[in-house]
Design a protein around this motif. Structure first.
Motif, short mmCIF file in Angstrom:
data_model
loop_
_atom_site.label_atom_id
_atom_site.label_comp_id
_atom_site.label_asym_id
_atom_site.label_seq_id
_atom_site.Cartn_x
_atom_site.Cartn_y
_atom_site.Cartn_z
N GLN A 622 0.72 -1.17 -0.04
CA GLN A 622 0.03 -0.27 0.06
C GLN A 622 0.82 1.07 0.10
N HIS A 623 1.83 1.50 -1.04
CA HIS A 623 2.90 2.57 -1.09
C HIS A 623 2.03 3.71 -1.76
N GLY A 624 2.47 4.64 -1.65
CA GLY A 624 1.94 5.97 -2.57
C GLY A 624 0.67 6.16 -2.59
N ASP A 625 0.08 7.09 -3.34
CA ASP A 625 -1.60 7.45 -3.25
C ASP A 625 -2.03 6.89 -4.52
N SER A 626 -2.79 5.68 -3.90
CA SER A 626 -3.35 4.85 -5.07
C SER A 626 -4.68 4.82 -5.00
N ASP A 627 -5.57 3.83 -5.56
CA ASP A 627 -7.04 3.83 -5.31
C ASP A 627 -7.47 3.30 -4.22
N PHE A 628 -8.70 3.14 -4.00
CA PHE A 628 -9.16 2.63 -2.73
C PHE A 628 -9.14 1.00 -2.49
N SER A 629 -8.52 0.53 -3.71
CA SER A 629 -8.63 -1.13 -3.47
C SER A 629 -7.24 -1.36 -2.52
N GLY A 630 -6.54 -0.32 -2.19
CA GLY A 630 -5.59 -0.51 -0.97
C GLY A 630 -6.11 -0.12 0.36
N ASP A 631 -7.24 -0.22 0.50
CA ASP A 631 -7.99 0.16 1.87
C ASP A 631 -7.80 -1.17 2.86
N ASP A 632 -7.43 -2.13 2.39
CA ASP A 632 -7.65 -3.28 3.58
C ASP A 632 -6.72 -2.89 4.43
N GLY A 633 -7.25 -3.65 5.62
CA GLY A 633 -6.43 -3.56 6.81
C GLY A 633 -7.24 -4.03 8.02
N MET A 634 -7.37 -3.61 9.19
CA MET A 634 -7.82 -4.15 10.38
C MET A 634 -7.98 -3.02 11.66
N ASP A 635 -9.16 -3.27 12.32
CA ASP A 635 -9.25 -2.70 13.59
C ASP A 635 -8.95 -3.70 14.87
N ILE A 636 -8.09 -3.04 15.75
CA ILE A 636 -7.49 -3.93 16.75
C ILE A 636 -7.40 -3.32 17.89
N THR A 637 -7.19 -4.21 19.16
CA THR A 637 -6.83 -3.81 20.42
C THR A 637 -5.86 -4.60 20.90
N ILE A 638 -4.65 -4.07 21.40
CA ILE A 638 -3.81 -4.80 21.90
C ILE A 638 -3.66 -4.53 23.63
N CYS A 639 -3.73 -5.51 24.40
CA CYS A 639 -3.68 -5.57 26.04
C CYS A 639 -2.52 -6.02 26.43
N LEU A 640 -1.87 -5.20 27.30
CA LEU A 640 -0.78 -5.93 28.06
C LEU A 640 -0.97 -5.94 29.69
N ILE A 641 -0.84 -7.13 30.29
CA ILE A 641 -1.07 -7.27 31.43
C ILE A 641 0.15 -7.72 32.46
N ASN A 642 0.31 -6.71 33.30
CA ASN A 642 1.47 -7.21 34.22
C ASN A 642 1.23 -7.59 35.47
N LYS A 643 1.04 -8.75 35.79
CA LYS A 643 0.29 -9.09 37.16
C LYS A 643 1.15 -8.83 38.48
N ASN A 644 2.47 -8.61 38.20
CA ASN A 644 3.25 -8.34 39.17
C ASN A 644 2.97 -6.85 39.86
N GLN A 645 3.20 -5.95 38.78
CA GLN A 645 2.73 -4.66 39.23
C GLN A 645 1.17 -4.25 39.17
N LYS A 646 0.26 -5.30 38.87
CA LYS A 646 -0.95 -5.30 38.94
C LYS A 646 -1.37 -3.89 37.90
N GLU A 647 -1.04 -4.09 36.78
CA GLU A 647 -1.13 -3.00 35.84
C GLU A 647 -1.60 -3.44 34.36
N ILE A 648 -2.71 -2.67 33.80
CA ILE A 648 -3.19 -3.06 32.36
C ILE A 648 -2.95 -1.91 31.64
N THR A 649 -2.33 -2.18 30.39
CA THR A 649 -1.83 -1.05 29.40
C THR A 649 -2.46 -1.57 28.06
N ILE A 650 -3.38 -0.55 27.55
CA ILE A 650 -4.21 -0.92 26.25
C ILE A 650 -3.86 0.22 25.24
#
Length: 767
Positions: A622-650
């Protein structure tokens, strides 16, 4: 001379016609907005001004419309301004709509609807534009769906002006479908509202549409009455475009009244204005009507030229209904000029388009023309089949005609009753007359007796003559039936052979379908294998559930997990598309996450998303400014859980998640741009982390948009985001297996017998 009646007059449309625009005034508005823009320092205000400029300029300069809308998008992304982001997407859709690229227009309308998910008046405005774009492509069911969606919202807010506009639009759609009773009903509703609020332009639109509906049904007197009222209003408004459309209606009436030269004069006046304002549907309408006049005047060269121009303009504008009618009339023209092979070829094109848009009357007309062409080429088999289809579609349309016949019979019945009353009142006078002529009766009786004898002889002679003719006709009919029986037997043999061939083809397709299904099922096994195992969740969490329901066999939604140095990672992704394409995207996402976290050892969620975005852009080229055929991708959530520090990072890309920490509920909304290239541009993106501390316990719910985008319920609406958040909160105290059951029960109850809209994934975790 008598002219053919066609369904080809242009309606006075809600948007493209009847809006007189002053370009000089428009330029003043744009210059004024530029002055305000130069004086504004607040970046959020600039996005709004860019949107206003885009809206004012797109009708004249397509590229400038895109330019200012994209400037608004860039600012909206930086400031997380969903309102201006949605408005900019809508303006891009309007620009495509103005230049007849309706597929691209709907692409951006849909994106705007997804962001502006609250069903308010701005949501209704987008639905209205979506309805109009579907109507222009003759996709009438979808057009009615979005029009009624907008109507429901305007009725709740009691916005009479907007309600009137939607009534007018729905009337236009029903007229295009040939459902005239509903078309008339909605135009009358719209007219009543327009009169109440004093909207003369709206009244003129309604009157013009009512005139066109009456013309289609052959009521020329009512057509003329509505047209005169319409012309009067447009003259008061000094509206050139509206007058042009009214003149088109007037020309149609003159054509039906056998005044061809006058009709040509008014059609040419209309054509000049339609070409000036670039109104392709109206241009095609005028050319179609001119062709029919020239054909009736036996000027076949001009007729053929005008038919072909109507087809060309309709095709370029993607106006499938007008294109179908133009093909039907051209095919009929070829029958008249005895060019039967061209007639068959042209009628088949019309039939194909009419079948695609489910236009019953046009299918009937196309089959009727085909039948005549086949008959004239002595192809009696195909002539019979086409005639059979003509009668079939005629029966489908019969119910509407039957209602008219019932009304006519009722009128005749009432008239007969009135005549009987008059006869009873005159009975006494008749008796007096009988007494006066009684004396003459005896003298006339002898003469009458002689006349009866003569009359009887004449009747007997006629009777014997008719019997003899019928006898000869019977002998001739028996001979014809004998020949027909031979032809029918031959057709039966041909059909038997075709049936056997079709049976073999069906079996072959069943085998191929089975193999494809087996392959996709195997792909499901592979996709399931790369998903996190139950062991991972049991070892790292107190409790959990996975509600995973692909729309097809494989899914574009996926979940992923990993563990590095006592850091637990969990992700939920929603890829572009579903089924096999979505599954491919999910495999790419899974692979890239493993490389980023497990190989590169990157543990910062926001940095993981930045790396993932670059990886998707690189992997999909998906390099450059091309047509809308290059609009593929994803919506996503990344969640990091540190049980020792009892902390959640999103960190999240166009995604939401629900956290219930120490009994307090919080909805986390990440950046509203997605992973991958968007709108044909590689927009610079910077994802952000947000951290949450917990003491005793924490519950995390990660979900894709498939659940709350599902249509259903009593009004066939989307489940929406607020309902799923409420559902998760209300059941959070239950065990996670019970929560999963509640989620499934709520989904099935909402969906009912509707089809599943998208892939669905909800992951619940108890830390």
């Amino acid at each position: 001379m008598k002219f053919k009646k066609i369904k080809y007059l242009a309606l006075i449309l809600l948007t493209s016609v009847c809006l007189t625009l002053n370009s000089f005034s428009q330029q003043n508005i744009i210059d004024s907005l530029h002055n305000v823009l130069n004086k504004t320092n607040k970046i959020s205000d600039k996005a709004s001004i860019y949107n206003q400029i885009s809206y004012e300029i797109f009708q004249y300069y397509k590229d400038s419309g895109f330019y200012y809308a994209n400037k608004a998008i860039e600012i909206a992304i930086k400031t997380n301004d969903k309102k201006n982001y949605s408005e900019a997407l809508y303006n891009i859709g309007l620009t495509y709509h103005e230049f007849q690229n309706y597929d691209s227009a709907r692409f951006f309308y849909h994106k705007a609807l997804k962001i502006d998910s609250e069903e308010n008046e701005s949501f209704a405005l987008i639905c209205t534009s979506m309805s109009q774009s579907f109507k222009m492509n003759s996709r009438f069911d979808s057009s009615l769906f979005y029009a009624n969606k907008a109507l429901d919202i305007y009725q709740k807010s009691d916005n009479k002006n907007k309600i009137g506009r939607i009534y007018l639009l729905i009337g236009v759609i029903y007229r295009s479908m040939g459902i005239y009773d509903k078309a008339t009903d909605y135009q009358m509703k719209a007219l009543k509202i327009k009169e109440e609020i004093g909207d003369k332009l709206g009244q003129a639109q309604c009157l013009g549409n009512l005139a066109t509906i009456c013309y289609d049904q052959g009521d020329l007197d009512k057509t003329l009455d509505f047209t005169k009222k319409c012309i009067k209003l447009f003259e008061e408004l000094n509206n050139e475009e509206g007058l042009a459309t009214s003149y088109s209606l007037l020309a149609g009436i003159l054509m039906a009244k056998n005044l061809p030269e006058e009709a040509i004069k008014y059609f040419n006046k209309t054509l000049i204005t339609y070409e000036k304002i670039n109104f392709p549907t109206g241009i095609a309408s005028v050319y179609g009507n001119l062709a029919i006049i020239y054909e009736s005047l036996n000027d076949f060269i001009k007729a053929k030229e005008s038919f072909n121009k109507a087809i060309e303009v309709s095709h370029n504008a993607e106006d499938l209904l007008s294109e179908t009618i133009a093909y039907i009339n051209l095919a009929s023209f070829y029958n008249k000029t005895k060019e039967y092979s061209l007639s068959i070829e042209t009628a088949k094109k019309a039939l194909k388009i009419a079948e695609n848009i489910n236009a019953l009357d046009e299918q009937r007309l196309a089959n009727d023309v085909l039948s005549k062409a086949y008959f004239n080429t002595n192809d009696f088999k195909n002539a019979y089949l086409a005639l059979d289809q003509t009668m079939l579609f005629k029966d489908s349309i019969y119910n509407n005609e039957k209602l008219k016949q019932i009304n006519q019979l009722q009128i005749e019945y009432e008239t007969e009753n009135k005549e009987n009353e008059i006869k009873l009142l005159n009975k006494e006078n008749q008796l007096n007359e009988i007494k006066v002529f009684a004396k003459d009766k005896e003298l006339r009786s002898h003469r009458l007796f002689i006349l009866i004898i003569v009359f009887g002889i004449i009747v007997l002679a006629i009777f014997l003559f008719v019997v003899f003719r019928l006898y000869r006709q019977k002998i001739r009919n028996n001979s014809i039936l004998e020949v027909k029986n031979i032809e029918i037997n031959q057709q039966k043999e041909t059909l038997q052979i075709q049936s056997e061939k079709l049976s073999v083809t069906v079996k072959d397709l069943q085998i191929k379908n089975s193999k494809i299904t087996e392959s996709i099922n195997y792909a499901k096994t592979i996709q399931t294998a790369i998903m996190p195992s139950e062991i991972f969740f049991k070892e790292n969490f107190k409790d959990y559930f996975v509600f995973f329901r692909p729309k097809d066999i494989v899914s574009g939604d996926f979940y992923w997990s990993s563990e590095i140095d006592n850091n637990i990672f969990v992700a939920v992704g929603d890829c572009t598309g579903h089924g096999v394409p979505g599954a491919f995207m999910s495999m790419i996402g899974n692979t890239l996450l493993n490389q980023i976290v497990n190989e590169k050892k990157i543990i910062n969620p926001a940095q993981i998303l930045n790396e993932l975005n670059q990886g998707i852009v690189f992997s999909l080229e998906q390099h450059g400014d091309s047509d809308f055929s290059g609009d593929d991708g994803m919506d996503i959530t990344i969640c990091l859980i540190n049980k020792n520090q009892k902390e959640i990072t999103i960190a999240a890309a166009n995604h939401e998640s629900l956290l219930i920490i120490d009994g307090k509920s919080e909805l986390f909304e990440g950046s509203f741009f997605a992973i991958g290239k968007e709108f044909g541009k590689s927009i610079e993106k910077e994802f952000q982390n947000q951290s949450f501390k917990y003491n005793d316990s924490a519950k995390i719910y990660l979900f894709s948009d498939g659940y709350y985008d599902q249509f259903g319920g009593p009004q066939n609406k989307r489940f929406n985001k607020s309902q799923i958040v409420r559902l998760l909160n209300e059941n959070s105290n239950l065990s996670f297996s019970e929560q999963c059951l509640k989620i499934n029960e709520a989904f099935e109850s909402w969906k009912g017998n509707k089809k599943q809209t998208d892939d669905i994934l909800i992951l619940g975790l108890n830390i």
